[in-house]
Write a protein that holds these residues in place. Structure first.
Motif, mmCIF file in Angstrom:
data_model
loop_
_atom_site.group_PDB
_atom_site.id
_atom_site.type_symbol
_atom_site.label_atom_id
_atom_site.label_comp_id
_atom_site.label_asym_id
_atom_site.label_seq_id
_atom_site.Cartn_x
_atom_site.Cartn_y
_atom_site.Cartn_z
ATOM 1 N N MET A 1 36.373 39.013 39.696
ATOM 2 C CA MET A 1 36.827 38.587 38.382
ATOM 3 C C MET A 1 37.278 39.821 37.394
ATOM 4 O O MET A 1 38.253 39.639 36.457
ATOM 5 C CB MET A 1 35.571 38.068 37.703
ATOM 6 C CG MET A 1 35.619 37.582 36.106
ATOM 7 S SD MET A 1 36.762 36.011 36.175
ATOM 8 C CE MET A 1 35.904 34.889 37.066
ATOM 9 N N LEU A 2 36.820 41.020 37.643
ATOM 10 C CA LEU A 2 37.332 42.158 36.947
ATOM 11 C C LEU A 2 38.719 42.481 37.490
ATOM 12 O O LEU A 2 39.576 42.856 36.695
ATOM 13 C CB LEU A 2 36.485 43.236 37.225
ATOM 14 C CG LEU A 2 35.192 43.216 36.395
ATOM 15 C CD1 LEU A 2 34.337 44.523 36.836
ATOM 16 C CD2 LEU A 2 35.310 43.491 34.970
ATOM 17 N N ALA A 3 38.965 42.173 38.756
ATOM 18 C CA ALA A 3 40.235 42.172 39.088
ATOM 19 C C ALA A 3 41.448 41.441 38.577
ATOM 20 O O ALA A 3 42.325 41.719 38.298
ATOM 21 C CB ALA A 3 40.524 42.126 41.016
ATOM 22 N N VAL A 4 40.944 39.954 38.387
ATOM 23 C CA VAL A 4 41.872 38.901 37.930
ATOM 24 C C VAL A 4 41.868 39.503 36.555
ATOM 25 O O VAL A 4 43.084 39.412 35.648
ATOM 26 C CB VAL A 4 41.235 37.910 37.991
ATOM 27 C CG1 VAL A 4 41.913 36.539 37.102
ATOM 28 C CG2 VAL A 4 40.898 37.415 39.402
ATOM 29 N N VAL A 5 41.002 39.703 35.484
ATOM 30 C CA VAL A 5 41.001 39.993 34.329
ATOM 31 C C VAL A 5 42.101 41.256 33.811
ATOM 32 O O VAL A 5 42.824 41.354 32.976
ATOM 33 C CB VAL A 5 39.530 40.144 33.650
ATOM 34 C CG1 VAL A 5 39.903 40.464 32.229
ATOM 35 C CG2 VAL A 5 39.041 38.792 33.662
ATOM 36 N N THR A 6 41.619 42.380 34.572
ATOM 37 C CA THR A 6 42.179 43.678 34.229
ATOM 38 C C THR A 6 43.510 44.006 35.050
ATOM 39 O O THR A 6 44.208 45.010 34.642
ATOM 40 C CB THR A 6 41.176 44.920 34.421
ATOM 41 O OG1 THR A 6 40.805 44.978 36.064
ATOM 42 C CG2 THR A 6 40.012 44.535 33.655
ATOM 43 N N GLY A 7 43.801 43.298 36.263
ATOM 44 C CA GLY A 7 44.947 43.749 36.883
ATOM 45 C C GLY A 7 44.786 44.771 37.894
ATOM 46 O O GLY A 7 45.509 45.215 38.674
ATOM 47 N N ILE A 8 43.463 45.320 37.866
ATOM 48 C CA ILE A 8 43.354 46.428 38.876
ATOM 49 C C ILE A 8 42.894 45.660 40.217
ATOM 50 O O ILE A 8 41.953 44.904 40.438
ATOM 51 C CB ILE A 8 42.221 47.097 38.374
ATOM 52 C CG1 ILE A 8 42.128 47.768 36.921
ATOM 53 C CG2 ILE A 8 41.603 48.447 39.241
ATOM 54 C CD1 ILE A 8 40.885 48.410 36.309
ATOM 55 N N PRO A 9 43.504 46.110 41.099
ATOM 56 C CA PRO A 9 43.276 45.597 42.662
ATOM 57 C C PRO A 9 41.849 45.994 43.023
ATOM 58 O O PRO A 9 41.189 46.824 42.714
ATOM 59 C CB PRO A 9 44.146 46.453 43.560
ATOM 60 C CG PRO A 9 45.197 47.246 42.637
ATOM 61 C CD PRO A 9 44.638 47.313 41.224
ATOM 62 N N GLU A 10 41.312 45.178 43.772
ATOM 63 C CA GLU A 10 39.919 44.935 44.118
ATOM 64 C C GLU A 10 39.425 46.122 44.933
ATOM 65 O O GLU A 10 38.258 46.697 44.817
ATOM 66 C CB GLU A 10 39.673 43.787 45.019
ATOM 67 C CG GLU A 10 39.627 42.420 44.164
ATOM 68 C CD GLU A 10 39.217 41.063 45.120
ATOM 69 O OE1 GLU A 10 38.161 41.063 45.498
ATOM 70 O OE2 GLU A 10 40.376 40.668 45.372
ATOM 71 N N HIS A 11 40.320 46.641 45.745
ATOM 72 C CA HIS A 11 39.984 47.820 46.489
ATOM 73 C C HIS A 11 39.933 49.184 45.770
ATOM 74 O O HIS A 11 39.180 50.133 46.259
ATOM 75 C CB HIS A 11 41.034 47.988 47.728
ATOM 76 C CG HIS A 11 42.242 48.348 47.460
ATOM 77 N ND1 HIS A 11 43.298 47.574 46.939
ATOM 78 C CD2 HIS A 11 42.870 49.828 47.234
ATOM 79 C CE1 HIS A 11 44.371 48.235 46.449
ATOM 80 N NE2 HIS A 11 44.062 49.442 46.755
ATOM 81 N N LYS A 12 40.154 48.870 44.509
ATOM 82 C CA LYS A 12 39.995 50.347 43.576
ATOM 83 C C LYS A 12 39.084 50.192 42.675
ATOM 84 O O LYS A 12 39.101 50.727 41.625
ATOM 85 C CB LYS A 12 41.489 50.367 42.780
ATOM 86 C CG LYS A 12 42.745 50.830 43.667
ATOM 87 C CD LYS A 12 44.098 51.225 43.084
ATOM 88 C CE LYS A 12 45.026 51.658 43.912
ATOM 89 N NZ LYS A 12 46.180 51.840 43.173
ATOM 90 N N LEU A 13 38.193 48.907 42.748
ATOM 91 C CA LEU A 13 37.056 48.829 41.957
ATOM 92 C C LEU A 13 35.705 48.820 42.682
ATOM 93 O O LEU A 13 35.825 48.353 43.821
ATOM 94 C CB LEU A 13 37.251 47.534 41.113
ATOM 95 C CG LEU A 13 38.037 47.189 40.116
ATOM 96 C CD1 LEU A 13 38.248 45.571 39.946
ATOM 97 C CD2 LEU A 13 37.758 47.872 38.791
ATOM 98 N N ARG A 14 34.701 49.644 42.054
ATOM 99 C CA ARG A 14 33.682 49.737 42.944
ATOM 100 C C ARG A 14 32.414 49.176 41.804
ATOM 101 O O ARG A 14 32.386 49.640 40.704
ATOM 102 C CB ARG A 14 33.182 51.020 43.377
ATOM 103 C CG ARG A 14 31.687 51.143 43.812
ATOM 104 C CD ARG A 14 31.363 52.445 44.297
ATOM 105 N NE ARG A 14 30.020 52.668 45.086
ATOM 106 C CZ ARG A 14 29.641 53.884 45.265
ATOM 107 N NH1 ARG A 14 29.987 54.925 45.135
ATOM 108 N NH2 ARG A 14 28.483 53.704 46.078
ATOM 109 N N VAL A 15 31.836 48.107 42.285
ATOM 110 C CA VAL A 15 30.816 47.538 41.394
ATOM 111 C C VAL A 15 29.187 47.795 42.149
ATOM 112 O O VAL A 15 29.183 47.451 43.136
ATOM 113 C CB VAL A 15 30.867 46.049 41.232
ATOM 114 C CG1 VAL A 15 29.817 45.347 40.347
ATOM 115 C CG2 VAL A 15 32.328 45.688 40.312
#
Length: 332
Positions: A1-15
Motif C-alpha cells: 500500500m505504501l508503494a501505491v500511495v508514495t510511488g516508491i518501488p516495493e523493493h526500496k521499502l522495508r517494513v
C-alpha cells in the motif's frame, strides 16, 4: 500500500512490524499517518516518528460496527424454523477503509447460526455518514449476527410459550447430521450441540434456576432472576476458501511460508503473517518440528520484516486459481 500511495518501488521499502502485544482490531488498518511519516522523512532526509495520543486513537482509528438490523423469522406453532430474512443498514463511516463494506457481509453466513431452516434471505445496504469509518474489529460482523439470531430465538420462544433452550433443541443441527451444509452455504464439519448444552445446563443448574425464577415471580419478589441462553459457533477455517474468493476478499485469504533447512540442521520458517498474541510462533514451530523430524528448539520462526520475507504471498495467486473450479453457494 505504501508503494501505491508514495510511488516508491516495493523493493526500496522495508517494513518492520515488531511484536505489538495484541490484536484489537484497529491494528489491521493502513492509516494515512503512516504514509505521511514516510513522505516527511524523505522530504527532510531524517527519521520521523509519529505517535498518536490515547484520545486520537479512540477518535480516528476505525470503529467496529454501526448497523440497524431488521430481522424476520417464520416458524411453525411447534417452534420449527421455516425461514429467516435479514435486512441490514450498515454504517460505512465517512469513507471506506481496507475491508469496510465486507464486514457486514461476513455476518451473512452467521445469521442462521447452528439452526436448520428451509429458506434464508439476506440484504445489506451500506450508508456513508459523517462518522469514523467502520472495519474489522473484535468479531468482524459475526457478533452482530449472533446477537440478532439469538435475540430472535428468545422472542420466538416467548411468542410460543416455550423454554428458550427447548426452541433451540428443536432446530439445531444434530450430531449425526454432520458434516452439514447450512442454508447460508457454509459446511460445518463436526459438532455435538446436544452434549455440550446438556453439560452446560447441568453445570449451572438450569432447572433449579428456572424453579427459583418462578418462585420469585409468584411471590412478587422485587429482586428478579434473569436467565440468558445463547449459542455461538465461529466459522473458523474460512480462509483460504472459495467463499472469500467469491466475496473478492483480497486474495481469498491465502498466505504462504517458506522453510529453510540450514547447514547446521537448524530450521527457519519465514512467513509474511505477523502474529499479535495468538501463539503462531509456538504453533508453527511445533508443526515444522513434527513434519521435519527435528527438535522443537531447533526451529525459528521469522516474521514481521519485509527484508526477510518480501514475497511470501506470491505462490498464493497460483494456489488460488486451483480452487476456482467449483462455484460458491451462499445467501443472495
Amino acid at each position: 500500500m505504501l508503494a501505491v500511495v508514495t510511488g516508491i518501488p516495493e523493493h526500496k521499502l522495508r517494513v518492520i512490524a515488531p511484536d505489538v502485544g495484541g490484536g484489537f482490531g484497529s491494528k489491521l488498518q493502513v492509516y494515512g499517518e503512516e504514509a505521511l511519516a514516510l513522505t516527511v522523512a524523505r522530504r527532510l532526509g531524517r527519521p520521523v516518528k509519529w505517535t498518536e495520543s490515547r484520545s486520537e486513537g479512540y477518535l480516528a482509528t476505525h470503529h467496529g460496527r454501526g448497523m440497524i438490523q431488521d430481522v424476520e423469522i417464520a416458524a411453525t406453532a411447534e417452534g420449527r424454523l421455516l425461514g429467516l430474512k435479514v435486512d441490514l443498514l450498515a454504517d460505512m463511516g465517512a469513507y471506506l477503509m481496507l475491508v469496510t463494506p465486507g464486514i457486514p457481509i461476513l455476518g451473512a453466513f452467521m445469521y442462521p447460526a447452528i439452526y436448520k431452516m428451509d429458506s434464508y434471505e439476506f440484504n445489506c445496504t451500506g450508508v456513508f455518514t459523517t462518522r469514523t469509518p467502520t472495519d474489522a474489529y473484535r468479531g468482524a460482523g459475526r457478533p452482530e449476527a449472533t446477537f440478532a439470531i439469538e435475540r430472535t430465538m428468545d422472542e420466538l420462544a416467548h411468542e410460543l410459550g416455550l423454554d428458550p433452550v427447548e426452541v433451540r433443541r428443536r432446530n439445531w443441527i444434530r450430531h449425526e447430521e454432520f458434516p452439514y451444509t447450512t442454508i447460508a452455504g457454509l459446511t460445518y464439519d463436526s459438532g455435538d450441540y446436544e452434549a455440550a448444552t446438556d453439560k452446560a445446563l447441568a453445570l449451572f443448574g438450569y432447572d433449579d434456576l428456572r424453579a427459583e425464577q418462578r418462585k420469585r415471580e409468584e411471590r412478587g419478589d422485587t429482586v428478579r432472576l434473569g436467565i440468558g441462553v445463547s449459542t455461538f459457533t465461529e466459522m473458523c477455517g474460512l480462509a483460504p476458501s472459495r467463499v472469500l474468493r467469491d466475496l473478492r476478499y483480497a486474495a481469498g485469504g491465502w498466505e504462504a511460508a517458506s522453510i529453510r533447512m540450514l547447514p547446521t540442521g537448524k530450521v527457519e520458517v519465514v512467513t509474511g503473517t505477523s502474529p499479535h498474541g495468538q501463539g503462531h510462533v509456538t504453533c508453527w514451530s511445533q508443526i515444522a518440528a513434527d513434519v521435519l523430524g527435528v527438535p522443537f528448539e531447533d526451529v525459528e520462526v521469522v516474521h514481521g520484516d519485509t527484508r526477510a520475507a518480501p514475497r511470501v504471498w506470491t505462490p498464493t495467486v497460483r494456489a488460488r486459481c486451483r480452487w476456482a473450479a467449483r462455484p460458491c453457494t451462499g445467501p443472495r
